[in-house]
Design an enzyme around this catalytic site. Structure first.
Site, PDB file in Angstrom:
ATOM      1  N   LYS A  21      -7.572   0.056  -8.523  1.00 49.99           N
ATOM      2  CA  LYS A  21      -8.025   1.083  -9.478  1.00 49.99           C
ATOM      3  C   LYS A  21      -9.400   0.691 -10.042  1.00 49.99           C
ATOM      4  O   LYS A  21     -10.221   0.177  -9.289  1.00 49.99           O
ATOM      5  CB  LYS A  21      -6.970   1.303 -10.562  1.00 49.99           C
ATOM      6  CG  LYS A  21      -5.605   1.597  -9.950  1.00 49.99           C
ATOM      7  CD  LYS A  21      -4.596   2.111 -10.925  1.00 49.99           C
ATOM      8  CE  LYS A  21      -3.274   2.355 -10.214  1.00 49.99           C
ATOM      9  NZ  LYS A  21      -2.261   2.946 -11.043  1.00 49.99           N
ATOM     10  N   HIS A  66      -4.380  10.591  -5.285  1.00 50.30           N
ATOM     11  CA  HIS A  66      -3.636   9.771  -6.259  1.00 50.30           C
ATOM     12  C   HIS A  66      -3.426  10.587  -7.535  1.00 50.30           C
ATOM     13  O   HIS A  66      -4.299  11.373  -7.933  1.00 50.30           O
ATOM     14  CB  HIS A  66      -4.417   8.491  -6.553  1.00 50.30           C
ATOM     15  CG  HIS A  66      -3.613   7.500  -7.331  1.00 50.30           C
ATOM     16  ND1 HIS A  66      -3.428   7.610  -8.683  1.00 50.30           N
ATOM     17  CD2 HIS A  66      -2.907   6.415  -6.929  1.00 50.30           C
ATOM     18  CE1 HIS A  66      -2.647   6.618  -9.094  1.00 50.30           C
ATOM     19  NE2 HIS A  66      -2.322   5.878  -8.044  1.00 50.30           N
ATOM     20  N   GLU A 126       4.834   8.476  -4.748  1.00 46.95           N
ATOM     21  CA  GLU A 126       4.566   7.831  -6.032  1.00 46.95           C
ATOM     22  C   GLU A 126       5.010   8.753  -7.165  1.00 46.95           C
ATOM     23  O   GLU A 126       4.216   9.609  -7.612  1.00 46.95           O
ATOM     24  CB  GLU A 126       3.070   7.548  -6.180  1.00 46.95           C
ATOM     25  CG  GLU A 126       2.528   6.549  -5.188  1.00 46.95           C
ATOM     26  CD  GLU A 126       1.412   5.728  -5.806  1.00 46.95           C
ATOM     27  OE1 GLU A 126       1.539   4.508  -5.843  1.00 46.95           O
ATOM     28  OE2 GLU A 126       0.423   6.316  -6.257  1.00 46.95           O
TER      29      GLU A 126
HETATM   30  P1  PGA Z   1       1.512   0.669 -10.444  1.00 50.24           P
HETATM   31  O1  PGA Z   1       0.531   1.732  -9.784  1.00 50.24           O
HETATM   32  O2  PGA Z   1       1.960  -0.270  -9.358  1.00 50.24           O
HETATM   33  O3  PGA Z   1       0.670  -0.026 -11.495  1.00 50.24           O
HETATM   34  O4  PGA Z   1       2.642   1.420 -11.031  1.00 50.24           O
HETATM   35  C1  PGA Z   1       0.787   2.256  -8.518  1.00 50.24           C
HETATM   36  C2  PGA Z   1      -0.291   3.222  -8.153  1.00 50.24           C
HETATM   37  O5  PGA Z   1      -0.802   3.924  -9.031  1.00 50.24           O
HETATM   38  O6  PGA Z   1      -0.666   3.334  -6.987  1.00 50.24           O
END
Ligand code: PGA
Length: 266
Positions: free
Chosen positions: A11, A112, A181
């Site tokens: 990110k 995303h 997700e």
């Molecule tokens: P996280 O994020 O593992 O911090 O929950 C996953 C993502 O957003 O791809």
């Protein structure tokens, strides 16, 4: 069986090149010494993709090339966290799939939930991005998922898939990865139960079968993402049969990310 894929989504982290390089080094060394090595003549048992912010991609590529010379350890690939839908032109601030490919990326995350939420990305924009990424020779990792936990009718996921894949030919689908997700599980420390993730993965495969054909749907890797840690990683891949993981927060801790990779490898 499809080769498992573990993707690190950094990110908007880390804030400095020095920290990015350190994280990259920890991960690189860990992958080299800690994962199941490929047997002679066989391909590695797992694929790992690191998706740093755009600005660290070029350096990452240089570090990657230096580190993998003569190495027999499982290969890892570079990926971007997003791309634009045109290959070039007057689009201030955008990064095109052609640029990413030229830089040495193999994968790109598209759609995303944070892009959908904070940058108002629509399914139509995501569809254009997928087509442009494929055209440039990148493998898109398409993220889909419902917003709230009780939203169990899968309608949102079905719509996201149908719109994102509109006009994408069957011949290109094997280059696509889908990451399930659930938005409520991202960064919350409240992951989706492995059984629930498996049920959704089956549903996603059913939709892919409807849109294409069973044979084609079976070639697409379906990952789970949302509060994945070293503790729960194996439950999704070994336990529930997911084809890999998309890891956010836990990928910023190099040691933990390596543990996750090892859990999937074993
Ligand atoms: P996280 O994020 O593992 O911090 O929950 C996953 C993502 O957003 O791809």
């Amino acid at each position: 069986m499809l080769k498992p894929l573990v993707v690190a989504n950094w990110k908007c982290n880390p804030p400095s090149q020095k920290e990015a390089r350190h994280l990259f080094e920890v991960v690189r060394k860990g992958i080299k010494t800690g994962t199941v090595p490929a047997k002679r003549g066989q391909s590695p048992s797992i694929e790992v993709v690191i998706c740093p912010p755009f600005v660290w991609l070029k350096e990452s590529k240089i570090w990657e090339i230096r580190s993998q010379k003569g190495s027999k350890s499982p290969k890892f690939w570079l990926g971007a966290q997003d791309c634009f839908w045109e290959q070039s032109g007057a689009y201030t601030g955008e990064i095109s799939p052609a640029m990413l490919k030229d830089l040495g990326c193999q994968y790109v995350i598209v759609g995303h939930s944070e892009r959908r939420k904070y940058f108002q990305e629509t399914d139509e924009m995501i569809n254009q991005k997928i087509k442009a990424a494929l055209k440039a020779g990148l493998k898109p990792i398409l993220c889909v998922g419902e917003e709230t936990r009780d939203n169990s009718d899968y309608l949102i996921i079905e719509q996201q898939l149908e719109k994102a894949l509109f006009g994408v030919s069957a011949g290109r689908i094997k280059d696509l990865v889908i990451a399930y997700e659930p938005v409520w599980a991202i960064g919350t420390g409240q992951p989706c139960l492995p059984d629930e993730a498996m049920k959704t993965a089956l549903f996603i495969r059913k939709i892919l079968t409807k849109l294409y054909a069973r044979k084609i749907a079976e070639q697409v890797r379906i990952l789970y993402g949302g509060s994945v840690t070293a503790k729960n990683a194996a439950d999704y891949v070994k336990g529930a049969g997911m084809d890999g993981l998309l890891v956010g927060g836990a990928s910023l801790n190099g040691t933990e990310f390596i543990e996750i990779v090892k859990m999937v490898c074993r």
